[in-house]
Design an enzyme around this catalytic site. Structure first.
Site, short mmCIF file in Angstrom:
data_model
loop_
_atom_site.label_atom_id
_atom_site.label_comp_id
_atom_site.label_asym_id
_atom_site.label_seq_id
_atom_site.Cartn_x
_atom_site.Cartn_y
_atom_site.Cartn_z
N HIS A 114 -0.44 9.35 -35.14
CA HIS A 114 0.56 9.24 -36.21
C HIS A 114 1.79 8.48 -35.74
O HIS A 114 2.44 7.79 -36.53
CB HIS A 114 0.96 10.63 -36.71
N GLY A 115 2.13 8.59 -34.47
CA GLY A 115 3.27 7.85 -33.95
C GLY A 115 3.87 8.57 -32.77
O GLY A 115 3.68 9.77 -32.62
#
Lengths: 403, 79
Positions: free
Chosen positions: A334-335
């Protein structure tokens, strides 16, 4: 001209349906016009990626060529050999561009992500799937044309759902019968309408009208409550969760609807996730094509390797190691921010707890009541746990505490 | 074929700890909750050892492996 994000505005659909019209007429009369399909793909790619200074489009082309090269080198290698480390190297090479893109914000250096473009994650999932299935011997032959057509299938190009190569191939290589196609058009129109309702009405209400107001209120009460956690943060949690679901489920319905018009049964992404009775059930209903991808290509393979080599003996430990690995990878995907990683760990703990509870329940079946009230409680509890995880995911706590 | 099926049922019983696992050769093992992801992997590892085959771990199409009869079919094809 700027890039046009697919499905981002209601007018997009008018142009899209015009573009699809020849495809729909063709399928109605039992024909697929390959050349026109190619033309339509080019039009969508140009509008989505080649607006402005074309950097996204160039990145996309380089990326596809790079992945294609990897897949075909691996395919020819796999015909004669099957070494685990060579396979691992190809998988790593396939995810290198994505890793760079994900690391970019962390390094604050825009130049290293040569491959940055919208939807790179989804194309990477597809490429890695193909490499893993070539390794497993499930995919024995694939042509560059088939690879490109699968990767660049435009209804799902920017955000999924993530289809599987063999399933996609089965649909695209045949023309549905008139009855089947009528059925597909019918379900496509239904999904399109439901998607418009979800994304542009309900999602808009929660995300554009309500969310900013709740956010301002939560921020304005941050010094009056311990850790800034006023009741407005709770309101933010629910409003954000509703927005996230309706926006993404709406988008996914569009992608499936447009696929249906093209005679492709792209799998659905959501199946009433807020009706889930436990967290495992939730992941079988929420962003399904992603969670199934992680299940099949990370969790199952890891379990398989651990059991085969007898690295860990205890079944429960193996399953738990698998959950931690899966959700950590999902978090990193997701990051690279603390809240995505915490979100991953939170879900891993929730899964481990859920498994422990299910084991306990199995042993004490007679003494634990099970009726419609316990079911309602289970759904309520799951919903709240999920919404709490979305509060973490939203990054709002980061704004609340550190900005 | 029957020998294959008996072996598969033994594996299922072993993995799930249920005495009636796979009793009905057409029972859907995934839908009825006999096999979760973890148990599925254990079954696959056991099948691989027992029959000396290489099973596809990931794109193992669940609909093709959902009953004892179907598993037997797959094993026979892979052998």
């Amino acid at each position: 001209m700027a890039n046009i994000t697919p499905y981002s505005s209601p007018h997009y659909f008018i142009y899209l349906l015009l573009l699809l019209l020849p495809i729909i007429i063709g399928l109605w009369f039992g024909k697929r016009f390959r050349a026109y399909d190619f033309f339509a793909t080019v039009v969508i790619l140009i509008t989505a990626f080649f607006g402005g200074n074309m950097t996204q489009g160039i990145s996309l082309l380089c990326y596809v060529l790079y992945e294609m090269l990897l897949v075909f080198i691996f395919l020819s290698y796999r015909k004669k050999h099957n070494n685990f480390w060579v396979f691992t190297m190809f998988v790593l090479l396939a995810i290198v561009p994505l890793v760079f893109v994900k690391l970019d914000p962390l390094l604050k250096n825009q130049t290293i992500s040569l491959f940055g473009f919208m939807g790179i994650s989804y194309l990477t999932f597809k490429s890695v799937e193909i490499i893993m299935e070539i390794r497993d011997g499930v995919i024995k032959k694939i042509t560059p044309y088939e690879f490109g057509r699968f990767l660049l299938f435009f209804p799902t190009i920017t955000s999924g759902p993530i289809d599987r190569f063999k399933r996609f191939q089965k649909d695209v290589d045949k023309v549905p019968s008139r009855d089947e196609y009528v059925e597909l058009l019918h379900s496509g129109v239904n999904k399109l309408m439901k998607g418009l309702l979800y994304k542009f009405i309900i999602g808009y209400f929660f995300g554009t009208l309500l969310l900013p107001k709740v956010q301002i209120l939560a921020m304005s009460y941050r010094y009056q409550a311990p850790l800034g956690l006023s009741w407005w943060v709770l309101a933010y949690m629910y409003v954000y969760s509703m927005y996230l679901f309706f926006d993404f489920a709406g988008y996914s319905l569009f992608a499936v609807a447009i696929s249906n018009f093209m005679g492709i049964k792209t799998p659905m992404n959501f199946d009433a996730p807020f009706k889930a009775k436990n967290i495992k059930d939730f992941w079988n209903r929420w962003h399904k094509t992603l969670s199934f991808w992680f299940r099949d290509f990370i969790y199952m393979r890891l379990m398989f390797t651990i059991i085969k080599h007898k690295w860990i003996k205890n079944r429960v430990t193996i399953a738990n190691v698998g959950y931690v690995a899966l959700f950590l990878i999902m978090g990193f995907w997701h990051g690279e921010t603390w809240y995505y990683i915490v979100y991953g760990i939170f879900h891993a703990i929730a899964m481990i707890t859920n498994d422990a509870w299910l084991r306990y329940k199995k042993k004490h079946r007679e003494s634990i009541p099970s009726n419609k009230f316990t079911h309602a409680f289970a759904v309520f509890l799951t919903f709240n746990i999920v919404c709490f995880s979305f509060l973490i995911f939203s990054g709002f706590l980061n704004t609340l505490w550190f900005s | 074929m029957d020998e294959i099926k008996t072996k598969i049922v033994d594996i299922l019983k072993d993995v799930t700890g249920l005495d009636d696992a796979g009793q009905n050769a057409d029972q859907d093992l995934f839908k009825d909750g006999v096999l979760d992801s973890m148990a599925t992997v254990e079954v696959l590892v056991n099948l691989q050892d027992e029959f000396d085959i290489t099973v596809p771990v990931s794109e193992f199409d669940r609909s093709q492996w959902s009953t004892v009869n179907k598993i037997a079919q797959q094993v026979q094809e892979l052998e």
